[in-house]
Write an enzyme that holds these catalytic residues in place. Structure first.
Site, PDB file in Angstrom:
ATOM      1  N   ASP A  96       0.874  -1.180   0.000  1.00  0.00           N
ATOM      2  CA  ASP A  96       0.000   0.000   0.000  1.00  0.00           C
ATOM      3  C   ASP A  96       0.911   1.231   0.000  1.00  0.00           C
ATOM      4  O   ASP A  96       1.532   1.532   1.024  1.00  0.00           O
ATOM      5  CB  ASP A  96      -0.876   0.044   1.251  1.00  0.00           C
ATOM      6  CG  ASP A  96      -1.955  -1.026   1.286  1.00  0.00           C
ATOM      7  OD1 ASP A  96      -1.691  -2.158   0.843  1.00  0.00           O
ATOM      8  OD2 ASP A  96      -3.058  -0.725   1.775  1.00  0.00           O
ATOM      9  N   LYS A 160      -7.058   3.327  -3.008  1.00  0.00           N
ATOM     10  CA  LYS A 160      -7.424   3.385  -1.591  1.00  0.00           C
ATOM     11  C   LYS A 160      -7.685   4.823  -1.186  1.00  0.00           C
ATOM     12  O   LYS A 160      -6.991   5.744  -1.615  1.00  0.00           O
ATOM     13  CB  LYS A 160      -6.286   2.766  -0.781  1.00  0.00           C
ATOM     14  CG  LYS A 160      -6.429   2.808   0.728  1.00  0.00           C
ATOM     15  CD  LYS A 160      -5.237   2.103   1.359  1.00  0.00           C
ATOM     16  CE  LYS A 160      -5.125   2.333   2.840  1.00  0.00           C
ATOM     17  NZ  LYS A 160      -3.932   1.702   3.433  1.00  0.00           N
ATOM     18  N   LYS A 189     -10.339   0.189  -2.017  1.00  0.00           N
ATOM     19  CA  LYS A 189     -10.205  -0.055  -0.582  1.00  0.00           C
ATOM     20  C   LYS A 189     -10.592   1.216   0.159  1.00  0.00           C
ATOM     21  O   LYS A 189     -10.066   2.295  -0.121  1.00  0.00           O
ATOM     22  CB  LYS A 189      -8.765  -0.452  -0.233  1.00  0.00           C
ATOM     23  CG  LYS A 189      -8.508  -0.577   1.281  1.00  0.00           C
ATOM     24  CD  LYS A 189      -7.080  -1.012   1.565  1.00  0.00           C
ATOM     25  CE  LYS A 189      -6.753  -0.930   3.051  1.00  0.00           C
ATOM     26  NZ  LYS A 189      -5.378  -1.374   3.367  1.00  0.00           N
TER      27      LYS A 189
END
Length: 229
Positions: A96, A160, A189
């Protein structure tokens, strides 16, 4: 989202998270045990803890996810690539990374596309999932849309919403906007400020297929109580 959702199904959405700057061995051991017990998708950790958590989860299907250039995104691209490669070498199953937010505010889309391409390439070559953190609280809707469109071209596994360290976290409208513009092959996400069941379910209904939260156990307990009624 079905009206009755079991704990196992919901837990599989979770990136069970511990990203505090004062984390110690005992905190990460507890995180990994909890993630394994509930059947979370991943533990989300600062990259220094990657090999440690990989050992804790050696006999578990739970992935280890390393946060890169976290939480500011201000590392230069070569540094981000090095940190990504090092985390993978240490056992990361997922990455991430935080975009260069300043470049997004300057609308330097070419830079951000190159950043995304290079980090996604490293992940692809190593069969590791890649998630791109936008940090939407600093962005306008058109900037979020543009980043999602870049993701549709480049093809990370996820985009995300947030690090959880900005002034606000996941917002339903942003999740919908990301989902509408990222194309069919990129998932969303939602992370940041998701601390209760209703918020979690709303994010999933809006299109999120992963939920980043440090409140996994609390949310699952809420679900248990609700399903008993």
């Amino acid at each position: 989202m079905p009206n009755t959702l079991d704990a196992k199904t919901l837990a599989a959405y979770f990136d069970h998270t511990y990203l505090k700057p004062y984390g110690m061995d005992e905190d990460l051991i507890r995180l990994c045990k909890e993630a394994d017990q509930i059947g979370a998708a991943m533990v989300a950790i600062n990259s220094q803890w990657t090999s440690f958590c990989k050992k804790q989860l050696a006999n578990s299907p739970v992935h280890v996810g390393a946060a890169i250039s976290f939480p500011l995104g201000q590392s230069d691209l070569d540094t981000k690539c090095f940190e990504t490669a090092k985390a993978i070498e240490n056992g990361a199953d997922e990455i991430d990374y935080v975009i260069h937010i300043g470049k997004a505010k300057m609308h330097d889309w070419d830079y951000l596309e190159e950043e995304m391409r290079r980090i996604v390439k490293i992940c692809r070559e190593n069969h590791v999932l890649c998630k791109v953190i936008f940090e939407n609280c600093y962005l306008e809707s058109e900037e979020i849309k543009q980043l999602a469109c870049i993701a549709a071209k480049v093809g990370p596994d996820f985009i995300k919403t947030s690090t959880g360290f900005g002034p606000s976290g996941a917002v339903l409208e942003d999740v919908r906007l990301m989902k509408e513009n990222c194309g069919p092959n990129v998932q969303v996400k939602a992370a940041g400020g998701i601390r209760d069941l209703d918020t979690c379910l709303a994010m999933i209904d809006a299109g999120a297929t992963r939920i980043g939260t440090s409140s996994s156990l609390k949310i699952l307990e809420e679900l248990k109580v609700r399903n008993q009624k």
